[in-house]
Motif scaffolding. Structure first.
Motif, mmCIF file in Angstrom:
data_model
loop_
_atom_site.group_PDB
_atom_site.id
_atom_site.type_symbol
_atom_site.label_atom_id
_atom_site.label_comp_id
_atom_site.label_asym_id
_atom_site.label_seq_id
_atom_site.Cartn_x
_atom_site.Cartn_y
_atom_site.Cartn_z
ATOM 1 N N ALA A 97 20.429 -65.819 39.080
ATOM 2 C CA ALA A 97 21.573 -65.169 39.729
ATOM 3 C C ALA A 97 22.422 -66.195 40.480
ATOM 4 O O ALA A 97 23.651 -66.195 40.368
ATOM 5 C CB ALA A 97 21.083 -64.074 40.672
ATOM 6 N N ALA A 98 21.761 -67.075 41.219
ATOM 7 C CA ALA A 98 22.487 -68.107 41.966
ATOM 8 C C ALA A 98 23.229 -69.038 41.007
ATOM 9 O O ALA A 98 24.364 -69.445 41.283
ATOM 10 C CB ALA A 98 21.523 -68.904 42.841
ATOM 11 N N LYS A 139 16.309 -64.484 40.952
ATOM 12 C CA LYS A 139 17.157 -64.992 42.038
ATOM 13 C C LYS A 139 17.745 -66.361 41.683
ATOM 14 O O LYS A 139 18.920 -66.627 41.939
ATOM 15 C CB LYS A 139 16.353 -65.074 43.334
ATOM 16 C CG LYS A 139 17.163 -65.415 44.551
ATOM 17 C CD LYS A 139 16.322 -65.348 45.806
ATOM 18 C CE LYS A 139 17.165 -65.644 47.024
ATOM 19 N NZ LYS A 139 16.411 -65.509 48.266
ATOM 20 N N VAL A 199 25.902 -64.369 40.795
ATOM 21 C CA VAL A 199 25.746 -62.924 41.011
ATOM 22 C C VAL A 199 24.529 -62.701 41.899
ATOM 23 O O VAL A 199 23.782 -63.626 42.195
ATOM 24 C CB VAL A 199 25.583 -62.145 39.680
ATOM 25 C CG1 VAL A 199 26.802 -62.319 38.792
ATOM 26 C CG2 VAL A 199 24.312 -62.541 38.950
ATOM 27 N N GLN A 200 24.327 -61.458 42.325
ATOM 28 C CA GLN A 200 23.149 -61.127 43.124
ATOM 29 C C GLN A 200 21.943 -60.900 42.214
ATOM 30 O O GLN A 200 22.088 -60.521 41.046
ATOM 31 C CB GLN A 200 23.403 -59.878 43.958
ATOM 32 C CG GLN A 200 24.482 -60.062 44.999
ATOM 33 C CD GLN A 200 24.686 -58.818 45.825
ATOM 34 O OE1 GLN A 200 24.331 -57.716 45.411
ATOM 35 N NE2 GLN A 200 25.256 -58.971 47.010
ATOM 36 N N GLN A 201 20.749 -61.107 42.750
ATOM 37 C CA GLN A 201 19.505 -60.935 41.997
ATOM 38 C C GLN A 201 19.407 -59.545 41.405
ATOM 39 O O GLN A 201 18.930 -59.366 40.283
ATOM 40 C CB GLN A 201 18.302 -61.226 42.906
ATOM 41 C CG GLN A 201 16.950 -61.016 42.252
ATOM 42 C CD GLN A 201 16.436 -59.595 42.384
ATOM 43 O OE1 GLN A 201 16.719 -58.916 43.372
ATOM 44 N NE2 GLN A 201 15.696 -59.134 41.395
ATOM 45 N N GLN A 202 19.875 -58.532 42.111
ATOM 46 C CA GLN A 202 19.797 -57.156 41.633
ATOM 47 C C GLN A 202 20.567 -56.966 40.328
ATOM 48 O O GLN A 202 20.201 -56.129 39.501
ATOM 49 C CB GLN A 202 20.322 -56.170 42.696
ATOM 50 C CG GLN A 202 19.496 -56.122 43.952
ATOM 51 C CD GLN A 202 19.897 -57.165 44.991
ATOM 52 O OE1 GLN A 202 20.569 -58.157 44.692
ATOM 53 N NE2 GLN A 202 19.466 -56.958 46.230
#
Length: 95
Positions: free
Chosen positions: A53-54, A50, A58-61
């Protein structure tokens, strides 16, 4: 961070025993080297998926799917990862 097993040692053992797996590995080497680099970067910097990603927007997924090798990343995503990890890719002539 304690290693449960020696990844490199196990990888080499498998690649020596199974030429068909070595061929597939060689064909995907860049992808898996980038995955390894990202995972090591996160571990060294105590970052969660996470957090990374931040950092790259992008998103964590997206990070999760990438790290599991489920997607073939686009060049713009690879560039974001390289920028975040302070790495670069050099294209060399193998001839």
């Amino acid at each position: 961070m304690e290693k449960l097993y020696d990844y490199e040692k196990e990888k080499e053992k498998i690649l020596k025993k199974k030429p068909e797996i070595k061929k597939m590995y060689d064909d995907l080497q860049l992808k898996y080297k980038l995955i390894e680099t990202v995972i090591e970067y996160r571990a060294r910097n105590n970052l969660t998926q996470k957090d990374l990603a931040a950092k790259i927007g992008v998103q964590q997924q997206v990070i999760s799917r990438f790290e599991r090798g489920l997607v073939n990343p686009r060049i713009d995503f690879v560039q974001k990862l390289l920028n975040a990890t302070g790495k670069d890719i050099e294209v060399v002539d193998k001839r």
